[in-house]
Design a protein around this motif. Sequence first.
Motif, PDB file in Angstrom:
ATOM      1  N   ARG A   8      70.159  40.082  76.626  1.00 19.79           N
ATOM      2  CA  ARG A   8      69.587  40.958  77.635  1.00 19.79           C
ATOM      3  C   ARG A   8      69.471  40.246  78.987  1.00 19.79           C
ATOM      4  O   ARG A   8      69.802  40.783  80.033  1.00 19.79           O
ATOM      5  CB  ARG A   8      68.204  41.428  77.165  1.00 19.79           C
ATOM      6  N   LEU A   9      68.996  38.980  78.937  1.00 20.88           N
ATOM      7  CA  LEU A   9      68.738  38.241  80.176  1.00 20.88           C
ATOM      8  C   LEU A   9      70.011  37.819  80.890  1.00 20.88           C
ATOM      9  O   LEU A   9      70.053  37.748  82.122  1.00 20.88           O
ATOM     10  CB  LEU A   9      67.890  36.991  79.887  1.00 20.88           C
ATOM     11  N   THR A  10      71.058  37.516  80.113  1.00 17.99           N
ATOM     12  CA  THR A  10      72.272  36.983  80.735  1.00 17.99           C
ATOM     13  C   THR A  10      73.318  38.070  80.942  1.00 17.99           C
ATOM     14  O   THR A  10      74.287  37.852  81.677  1.00 17.99           O
ATOM     15  CB  THR A  10      72.911  35.880  79.858  1.00 17.99           C
ATOM     16  N   GLY A  11      73.144  39.204  80.313  1.00 16.80           N
ATOM     17  CA  GLY A  11      74.136  40.264  80.420  1.00 16.80           C
ATOM     18  C   GLY A  11      75.459  39.896  79.762  1.00 16.80           C
ATOM     19  O   GLY A  11      76.512  40.412  80.152  1.00 16.80           O
ATOM     20  N   ARG A  12      75.395  38.979  78.803  1.00 18.69           N
ATOM     21  CA  ARG A  12      76.617  38.562  78.100  1.00 18.69           C
ATOM     22  C   ARG A  12      76.392  38.653  76.601  1.00 18.69           C
ATOM     23  O   ARG A  12      75.274  38.473  76.134  1.00 18.69           O
ATOM     24  CB  ARG A  12      76.931  37.089  78.373  1.00 18.69           C
ATOM     25  N   PRO A  13      77.464  38.857  75.860  1.00 17.77           N
ATOM     26  CA  PRO A  13      77.309  38.785  74.401  1.00 17.77           C
ATOM     27  C   PRO A  13      76.915  37.363  74.023  1.00 17.77           C
ATOM     28  O   PRO A  13      77.407  36.408  74.632  1.00 17.77           O
ATOM     29  CB  PRO A  13      78.697  39.123  73.863  1.00 17.77           C
ATOM     30  N   PRO A  14      76.019  37.197  73.083  1.00 15.27           N
ATOM     31  CA  PRO A  14      75.621  35.845  72.680  1.00 15.27           C
ATOM     32  C   PRO A  14      76.811  35.079  72.107  1.00 15.27           C
ATOM     33  O   PRO A  14      77.713  35.663  71.510  1.00 15.27           O
ATOM     34  CB  PRO A  14      74.548  36.076  71.614  1.00 15.27           C
ATOM     35  N   HIS A  15      76.779  33.785  72.318  1.00 12.46           N
ATOM     36  CA  HIS A  15      77.852  32.923  71.832  1.00 12.46           C
ATOM     37  C   HIS A  15      77.967  33.039  70.309  1.00 12.46           C
ATOM     38  O   HIS A  15      76.970  33.246  69.624  1.00 12.46           O
ATOM     39  CB  HIS A  15      77.540  31.475  72.219  1.00 12.46           C
ATOM     40  N   VAL A  16      79.178  32.898  69.820  1.00 15.94           N
ATOM     41  CA  VAL A  16      79.407  32.994  68.381  1.00 15.94           C
ATOM     42  C   VAL A  16      78.533  32.007  67.598  1.00 15.94           C
ATOM     43  O   VAL A  16      78.087  32.282  66.485  1.00 15.94           O
ATOM     44  CB  VAL A  16      80.910  32.808  68.050  1.00 15.94           C
ATOM     45  N   THR A  32      76.868  24.156  75.106  1.00 21.98           N
ATOM     46  CA  THR A  32      76.266  23.863  76.413  1.00 21.98           C
ATOM     47  C   THR A  32      77.045  24.558  77.531  1.00 21.98           C
ATOM     48  O   THR A  32      76.454  25.073  78.489  1.00 21.98           O
ATOM     49  CB  THR A  32      76.224  22.338  76.647  1.00 21.98           C
ATOM     50  N   LYS A  33      78.381  24.568  77.395  1.00 24.97           N
ATOM     51  CA  LYS A  33      79.198  25.256  78.404  1.00 24.97           C
ATOM     52  C   LYS A  33      78.846  26.747  78.455  1.00 24.97           C
ATOM     53  O   LYS A  33      78.699  27.330  79.540  1.00 24.97           O
ATOM     54  CB  LYS A  33      80.691  25.088  78.116  1.00 24.97           C
ATOM     55  N   TYR A  34      78.688  27.336  77.270  1.00 24.90           N
ATOM     56  CA  TYR A  34      78.281  28.750  77.231  1.00 24.90           C
ATOM     57  C   TYR A  34      76.946  28.945  77.958  1.00 24.90           C
ATOM     58  O   TYR A  34      76.785  29.860  78.756  1.00 24.90           O
ATOM     59  CB  TYR A  34      78.190  29.230  75.776  1.00 24.90           C
ATOM     60  N   LEU A  35      75.972  28.069  77.685  1.00 23.51           N
ATOM     61  CA  LEU A  35      74.655  28.204  78.317  1.00 23.51           C
ATOM     62  C   LEU A  35      74.763  28.060  79.836  1.00 23.51           C
ATOM     63  O   LEU A  35      74.134  28.807  80.592  1.00 23.51           O
ATOM     64  CB  LEU A  35      73.681  27.150  77.762  1.00 23.51           C
ATOM     65  N   GLN A  36      75.572  27.080  80.271  1.00 28.50           N
ATOM     66  CA  GLN A  36      75.733  26.890  81.721  1.00 28.50           C
ATOM     67  C   GLN A  36      76.351  28.130  82.366  1.00 28.50           C
ATOM     68  O   GLN A  36      75.879  28.592  83.407  1.00 28.50           O
ATOM     69  CB  GLN A  36      76.617  25.668  82.008  1.00 28.50           C
TER      70      GLN A  36
END
Lengths: 249, 249
Positions: free
Chosen positions: B52-60, B110-114
């Motif tokens: 919800r916060l990032t507007g992206r599907p969560p990382h696998v 970490t790349k996904y989080l960044q």
Amino acid sequence: MDKNEEKQREEEREQVVSPWEVSSSGKIDYDKLIDKFGCQRLDQSLVDRVQRLTGRPPHVFLRRGVFFAHRDLNDILDAYEKGEKFYLYTGRGPSSEALHLGHLVPFMFTKYLQDAFKVPLVIQLTDDEKCMWKNLSVEESQRLARENAKDIIACGFDVTKTFIFSDFDYVGGAFYKNMVKVAKCVTYNKVVGIFGFTGEDHIGKVSFPPVQAVPSFPSSFPHLFSGKDHLRCLIPCAIDQVGSPFFLV
Amino acid sequence: MDKNEEKQREEEREQVVSPWEVSSSGKIDYDKLIDKFGCQRLDQSLVDRVQRLTGRPPHVFLRRGVFFAHRDLNDILDAYEKGEKFYLYTGRGPSSEALHLGHLVPFMFTKYLQDAFKVPLVIQLTDDEKCMWKNLSVEESQRLARENAKDIIACGFDVTKTFIFSDFDYVGGAFYKNMVKVAKCVTYNKVVGIFGFTGEDHIGKVSFPPVQAVPSFPSSFPHLFSGKDHLRCLIPCAIDQVGSPFFLV
């Protein structure tokens, strides 16, 4: 334990000389200190040799025996006689605003050595140590280091041959690499044997010996001694510093 | 000890997860690890909140539960929701030429989080640690750090938001000041309780925890976070790192 041994132990108990305490039931027995700390007496022939090599009268602290012991000074003088230079390392733990006369004694003698042998000098201000031991803030330790630096500068060292540094400013790079190399060679048991730390002491104390040891390696100062990794180092200091702390490690 | 306690102790003995060892007589019990290491389970509602916060599907790795635990992630997300940023800190001990897939998992995450949160990242290469633990030379540890940096860079981090550093290069200044502050707060007994050091371990090991702890303080990076001393830090890492070593100190 026979009577002699007992007497000796008794005498040892009566005389304590460490960086944190000097006490004795009578006079301090300097010969005993020299033996205990693995030094040699600075005798008249060595004082004469300093005079011959430098072409100067020996400093009053040498003539009067204020500096009365050394370790391997002959080796440094041998090298000097062959044309090799050395450098001087001394320091100060900035725990007060100003230096008193006792604090100035090693600096006055160090100035004589620098002038007589015309050699470089590094002066370490261990503001990190005082931050940890005296529980001063980083900022206060640094402030005291700056104040103390003024008193030290006032001794009149050769500005072209003298490097004064605070650990908080200077630790890093080649200096930190040497700290790690030293730390690898020293076990916890070893520092406990020398300093008497307990498990309740903080790890800052345990990890400090390398910080005070590495200024005796020229490679810790690449901007001063690049390519001179075998330069010898002479450390003018009080007998309590030779005996128990960092240079035994 | 009653039968239940005995059974529990037996089970604990059967499962070891530390930075140096992972072993179990059966499957690893992750719920037990979470309890033991004081973490919380990364449940579906938290995964939904990240989405919800990032507007992206969560990382696998989130969807499949590869990253299954957290500590105080909700607090960071609360702050993020109010418009506060945070930064990421992860790292690598350069003990081999190249990273294998297992090593890359935290970097990929970490790349996904960044990317998702658009936040700065610091990556610590602990070449000093490997020099001390693996008894590598300073030069070899630094060489491995450079080699490993290439593999890490290949993960594709945002070059405008990522700072990769070797301890041998970077320790000093504000970073060293924070190391001293941390060291003052940690007793020898504490690190022995966590790491199981003995008196025969060298003092480099004893003094290392502050080096790994201080990248979690923004003031250790004045060129990145000047004036942002209260910036929060999120540390993506494996459960063995959370559990026993540096972040419990």
